[in-house]
Scaffold this motif. Sequence first.
Motif, short mmCIF file in Angstrom:
data_model
loop_
_atom_site.label_atom_id
_atom_site.label_comp_id
_atom_site.label_asym_id
_atom_site.label_seq_id
_atom_site.Cartn_x
_atom_site.Cartn_y
_atom_site.Cartn_z
N CYS A 118 43.68 68.32 -17.03
CA CYS A 118 42.47 69.12 -17.09
C CYS A 118 42.70 70.35 -17.98
O CYS A 118 43.65 71.10 -17.77
CB CYS A 118 42.09 69.56 -15.68
N ASN A 120 40.93 72.91 -17.95
CA ASN A 120 40.51 74.10 -17.21
C ASN A 120 41.61 74.61 -16.29
O ASN A 120 41.89 75.80 -16.25
CB ASN A 120 39.24 73.78 -16.42
N CYS A 121 42.26 73.69 -15.53
CA CYS A 121 43.23 74.14 -14.52
C CYS A 121 44.61 73.50 -14.66
O CYS A 121 45.54 73.88 -13.95
CB CYS A 121 42.68 73.89 -13.12
N CYS A 136 38.44 66.12 -12.98
CA CYS A 136 39.57 66.80 -12.35
C CYS A 136 39.24 67.03 -10.89
O CYS A 136 38.26 67.71 -10.57
CB CYS A 136 39.83 68.13 -13.05
N CYS A 139 39.72 71.10 -9.78
CA CYS A 139 38.71 72.14 -9.96
C CYS A 139 37.30 71.57 -10.11
O CYS A 139 36.34 72.34 -10.21
CB CYS A 139 39.04 73.02 -11.16
ZN LIG Z 1 40.76 71.09 -13.29
#
Ligand SMILES: [Zn+2]
Length: 285
Positions: A118, A120-121, A136, A139
């Motif tokens: 991911c 993002n995280c 994901c 998150c």
């Molecule tokens: Zn994520």
Amino acid sequence: MPPEPFFSGGGLDRADLLRGQPERIAELANDPAARELQWLDGLPALDGQGRLQWGMVDDPALFLGLDTCAPRFTSLVPQSPADVRAAFALLPLLDPHDAPILAAALSLTNWHRRHHFCANCGQPSMIVRGGWSRRCDGCGAEHFPRVDPVVIMLAEHAGRLLLGRQPHYPPGRYSALAGFVEAGETIEAAVSRELGEEAGIAVADVTYVASQPWPFPSSLMIGCTARALDDALTIDMTELDDARWFTRDEVKAALAEAPDAAFLPPPPYAIARTLLENWLALEVG
Ligand SMILES: [Zn+2]
């Protein structure tokens, strides 16, 4: 008729409504008519007629769509081709009807190979929607296969066309100038900026002509024309070996592959070639 670059055309029915139904996709993978794309050295395998090769379903990781009613899948491909030139060598052999399917399969498998985590995280993400996105569980973010827009354009001044040479081109080749569309930029602004940066010209009347998926790895080529306000060039030698104006007769001779032609044209599978052919046809009309 609008021009049809290589890689355009119908391809498969992408059957988007089925992508959100994992049970239905699992059923389709067991359909006797289902087939899986065959790969060789990181590239789709072709038969002697230039058609994509399909085998029985073994690893239906990604749902490519429907060929009429017959489901089409591909496995995840663990390797990219060792050399992108191997992919380019395949293109002249490929049946144009299968080109959009190859473009989708190559871009999609490349994207999965590069996007296990991911953005993002940082947690591992999982394949959902038949392979047309990743989710994901850490998150909740959903990530979609990337498509990178590229403008590619012919600038015209007093009946002549501006073409340029990139350092990696074969000797004698000239082609349309091109560059990535940047964040927050329109197609028209990208065409004007790239022609200004690479050739030092100002343009007006940017006009869309045609587009082409270019799966190396995930570009969308957006073909345009523009009218140059002046023909004085200031070439960016870090991007180009050369750029020149060519007359209509010179372009015509190059596309006819005349032995004394002023330049070697881009190959038939490149949208730059389609843009040149389209420009000549419009001039005749
Ligand atoms: Zn994520």
